[in-house]
Design a protein around this motif. Sequence first.
Motif, short mmCIF file in Angstrom:
data_model
loop_
_atom_site.label_atom_id
_atom_site.label_comp_id
_atom_site.label_asym_id
_atom_site.label_seq_id
_atom_site.Cartn_x
_atom_site.Cartn_y
_atom_site.Cartn_z
N ALA A 1 1.00 -1.36 0.05
CA ALA A 1 0.18 -0.53 -0.13
C ALA A 1 0.89 1.02 -0.05
CB ALA A 1 -1.09 0.26 1.06
N GLY A 2 1.97 1.08 0.70
CA GLY A 2 3.05 2.14 0.67
C GLY A 2 3.40 2.39 0.08
N LEU A 3 4.01 1.79 -1.49
CA LEU A 3 4.68 1.95 -2.81
C LEU A 3 3.45 2.36 -3.18
CD1 LEU A 3 6.16 -1.67 -2.82
CD2 LEU A 3 7.61 0.29 -2.49
N VAL B 1 1.05 4.50 -2.55
CA VAL B 1 1.06 6.05 -2.43
C VAL B 1 2.39 6.32 -2.78
CG1 VAL B 1 1.13 7.11 -0.39
CG2 VAL B 1 -0.23 5.51 -0.38
N MET B 2 3.47 5.92 -2.63
CA MET B 2 4.44 6.71 -3.33
C MET B 2 3.96 6.59 -5.06
SD MET B 2 8.72 5.06 -3.71
CE MET B 2 8.24 3.88 -5.46
N ASN C 1 2.12 9.15 -5.67
CA ASN C 1 2.23 10.51 -5.57
C ASN C 1 3.31 11.15 -6.22
OD1 ASN C 1 4.12 12.28 -3.97
ND2 ASN C 1 3.01 12.39 -2.55
N LEU C 2 4.43 10.29 -6.50
CA LEU C 2 5.39 10.79 -7.72
C LEU C 2 4.55 11.14 -9.18
CD1 LEU C 2 8.46 8.64 -5.86
CD2 LEU C 2 7.85 11.22 -5.55
N GLY D 1 15.45 9.45 -12.83
CA GLY D 1 14.00 10.14 -12.61
C GLY D 1 13.30 9.22 -11.72
N PRO D 2 12.26 9.75 -11.61
CA PRO D 2 10.81 9.07 -10.51
C PRO D 2 10.48 8.16 -11.79
CG PRO D 2 10.54 10.98 -11.25
CD PRO D 2 11.53 11.17 -11.94
N GLY E 1 11.40 5.12 -13.57
CA GLY E 1 12.15 3.73 -13.02
C GLY E 1 12.53 3.73 -12.00
N ALA E 2 12.85 4.76 -11.24
CA ALA E 2 12.74 4.48 -9.34
C ALA E 2 11.62 4.06 -9.02
CB ALA E 2 12.83 6.15 -9.06
N VAL E 3 10.51 5.05 -8.90
CA VAL E 3 9.23 3.92 -8.55
C VAL E 3 9.02 2.40 -9.96
CG1 VAL E 3 6.91 3.66 -9.30
CG2 VAL E 3 8.02 5.95 -8.75
N MET F 1 11.46 0.16 -7.79
CA MET F 1 11.44 -0.12 -6.34
C MET F 1 10.39 -1.57 -6.34
SD MET F 1 12.64 0.28 -3.31
CE MET F 1 12.02 -0.63 -1.61
N PHE G 1 5.02 1.21 7.53
CA PHE G 1 5.13 2.37 6.51
C PHE G 1 6.64 2.91 6.92
CE2 PHE G 1 1.68 4.38 4.54
CZ PHE G 1 1.15 3.34 3.96
N LEU H 1 9.81 1.36 5.35
CA LEU H 1 9.61 1.30 3.90
C LEU H 1 10.28 3.09 3.22
CD1 LEU H 1 8.62 0.37 0.77
CD2 LEU H 1 6.21 1.77 1.71
N MET I 1 18.24 6.24 -6.65
CA MET I 1 17.19 6.89 -6.95
C MET I 1 16.27 7.29 -6.51
SD MET I 1 15.97 2.36 -6.70
CE MET I 1 14.50 1.70 -7.45
N PHE J 1 14.13 8.76 -5.16
CA PHE J 1 12.19 8.75 -4.55
C PHE J 1 12.03 10.07 -3.79
CE2 PHE J 1 13.56 4.71 -4.10
CZ PHE J 1 13.11 4.17 -4.95
N LYS K 1 15.69 15.26 -8.83
CA LYS K 1 15.08 13.81 -9.36
C LYS K 1 13.53 13.44 -10.18
CE LYS K 1 19.40 11.56 -9.25
NZ LYS K 1 20.03 10.31 -8.01
N LEU L 1 7.34 13.81 0.88
CA LEU L 1 6.46 11.85 0.81
C LEU L 1 7.37 11.13 1.93
CD1 LEU L 1 4.81 9.91 -0.70
CD2 LEU L 1 7.22 9.87 -2.08
N LEU M 1 5.10 9.34 5.07
CA LEU M 1 4.78 7.83 4.92
C LEU M 1 5.87 7.88 6.57
CD1 LEU M 1 7.37 6.96 1.68
CD2 LEU M 1 4.25 5.71 2.96
#
Lengths: 279, 583
Positions: free
Chosen positions: A97-99, A101-102, A105-106, A204-205, A207-209, A212, B244, B247, B260, B262, B267, B273, B277
Amino acid sequence: MSHSQNKSAALMQGVIIAIYLAILTLLEYFVAVAFDAVPLLIVVAIIKAVLVVYYFMHIYKLNQKDSDTNHESYAYKTITNRLGLWLFLISDGFVFAGLLVMRINLLGLTRPELNQTLGLVVTVVLLLSSFFMNRGEMQMAHGDVKGFMRNTAITFILGLGFLLGVVMIEWRGVPAIAEPILHFFGEPEGMKALTPSSGDASTGPLGAVFFMMTGMHAFHVLTGLIFLFVVWNNARKGVYTAEKHWGVEAAAVYWHFIDLVWIFFYPALYLIGTAVGAP
Amino acid sequence: MLGALFGAVSFLVGCGVTDDWIKWARGIDTSDHHEEHWHGWEKFLNVSFDHKVIGIQYTLIALLLLGVGGTFAMIFRTELAASQLQFLTTDLNLFGQTGPQLFNTLMSLHGMIMIVSILLGISGIINYAVPLLIGAADMSFPRLNAFSYWISVPAAITLVSSLFLGGFDTGWTGYPPLSARAPVGMQMFFMGVFIAGWSSILGALNVIVTALRMRAKGMTAMKMPIFVWASIATSIISMTATQFIGLAFQLVMFQRLFGMGFFDPAKGGNPVLFQHLFWFYSHPAVYVFILPGLGVISELLPVFVRKPLFGYRWVAMSSFGIALVGFVVWAHHMFTSGMNEYLRVPFMYSTLLVSVPTGVKFFSWVATMWKGRISTPTPMLFVLGGIVVFFMGGLSGPPHATVSTDLHLHDTYFVVGHFHDTIFGGFVFPFFAAIYYWFPKATGRRMNEFWGKVHFWLMTPSFFILTFGMMYVGLLGMRRRIADYDPALGLDSAHLILTIAGFAIFTSVIIFGINLFYSIKHGEKAEGNIWNSRSPEWQVPSPMAAHNYSKPLEVIGEPYDYGLKDAPYTRFIEPASAGKSKH
């Protein structure tokens, strides 16, 4: 459909649910290709999740009454273990769920540009593995160890296929293997796919997201595969019977949980929003 | 970092926590009740599956970390006693850090070590007391319980090692982008907290299952002791929300290791954020800290007042009220962080709403004490101290929750004073009360009353001076987390008094520590029900036998009917064979 005690009916039920899931997955894919309908994708994902949670993970078993009130008996302990496993899955669900949300958001309403055919193929492979896992568990519940081992082996191979499909091909982990397969799946000319080797994880976001989320899921697939091997090996040694097979049930529920996560990750990464190529 | 992870896992396998699981994976069945090979104090240094041993192990490591964190606090409190830098100067070079950097590291580690200590402390009390209170032989998953304890050892080592690996400046919150640039000590800090999180999650899961599945015959939900209710509520939070923070820290670690982005705006990341979290766990976490403590207060108060607990159902439900409201208040830490302004007011109201279930508890405590026959042995003193201190903490809360005042109070010592008030009232005082109360159950001896009272009467007034002083200097403009301040602020004498009060608290805790270890061998014998409690664990002789109750329990009454005649709470079910042998 009620949950049946009859073996062939139980297996049949698994087939019907798998067909439902397949239809919904295809619906999802065509909805995403044809229109830009995020709410519809969310609804379809939730329906799929409910089907998996009820018919594959058997959440109703949490409501089972104790047949034996002795705290030391296997039956009582199985219900205790089941509660513990579900609490663990709820806890683990918060990571995913946190991922999500990320990701919201991003990335918002953008997504990385990915090979759609490959995405659909690995999704179907994981769904099929869930179907065979359910079949194996039903056979074990009726004492068919051979059938269980056969189906678990198929599950294991499909799960391994999913893992390699993501890590080796989707991530372009081994270009020599990935490229012909991606070509076979009809990769459009000039698609700017994400590759870790060219540093897309850190530019950039997108690839990171992407790395991950798929990475965390792939890690869970890996642990699930280890778990599957352990129960398969124990079944070979004759540890489990129709009455005593908590380990099998736990492995199955965990495996379906991995599928459940992918039911949400697949639209979140492949279907929702507009595709943006790698920088 | 991989070394730390690998070290933690190999430590666990090496010390034998996972032996049974490996056997299960190989298809070998193991017995449920292990014979203990170790006797006396040695069993506390070895892997045991007995919840009482694990509870005491947790409590001891919590006290050890409390000492470490307290020592750090004394070091930087001494530096703050006067303006200018005295001994943590810029010329100093210790562990690769200059004096002010060392101040930052110690200040940050004080925060996180204390938090880990509190998490382990509540696990200790819960592990020891919950199975006894519900009449169970052990926790539902004894091996998982041992695993949760032993993983906290490498977690603590990893966390403290960050001091020697370059330290970090971020405070315990570890906000990026600063934490993404800090030295490698930051990495060990994140890793240590991450591993401690596993301990917290798995321990909490075990507590919920135990409380739901292992209760004695006849113990319906509304006959459970209040402490069990509080333990379930606190476990629900730590089981879910901890993921959370895990994470969030993992994402920063990946940002540091693989670049990365985030939380790196350059970037396309978003630093706010991280704060969402982080606080989604870290705000509910303070309810994890206080709920068991408030449960201890509700549990012990009727014993020493000799009256039924007022409003049992409301108190039981109020723990859940606090836990649930706690999930929707996190952004009140972020009023000044640049999040959307329209989010401020809803979070202000949800935060103020926390005072409603908390008020229920206070109302119940006061009404329980009303016209009771109050006796004040040491545990009761700490219960009363906890109530008063927590009350002060509660009253200093709404100024932070209200947006208009928080914009001024943010990052001042007022926040520090408020936080110490709530945590001492909600955790430290009840924790000491619980140790004084259950010590005879664990050892068969009681702690020295006189030195217990010295501990209390030294700690409580100094503590009031400390926290009110912190609020005072905060209102006058003292920023938190700084090694030096302007003499023109005129706060030198106030800070000197604060430092003296801090040392007085430190001394009182040392007195407690000596009393604790002395009493194990030389304390006055106390094998019976010395507090005259109704709770089942006091109906059998101390210390408790290995698998708790030799005969199964049955609940036949209400838990807190003190002062009523012929209304027992529990009785033992006599085995049928024993009945026959009489004839």
